[in-house]
Design a protein around this motif. Structure first.
Motif: not given
Length: 58
Positions: A2, A43, A47
């Motif tokens: 990510e 996402s 996180q």
């Protein structure tokens, strides 16, 4: 993997390695140098919590 965005200034914030059955073998979050732009939302729930904690300690 990510990142904070798609441009040249984007930073990697998460790396995950999975096996062939998509089970996570390794996962780590990486503290970015710059603030994460609002248009790059996290996402995953973990996180989101991690990034809020990091930004609170700046």
């Amino acid at each position: 993997m990510e990142t904070t965005g798609l441009d040249g200034d984007s930073e990697i914030v998460e790396i995950t390695i999975i096996d062939l059955d998509e089970n996570p073998l390794f996962e780590t979050l990486i503290k970015p140098v710059s603030l994460i732009p609002e248009e790059a939302p996290p996402s995953t729930e973990s996180q989101t919590k991690w990034l809020k904690m990091l930004q609170a300690h700046r």
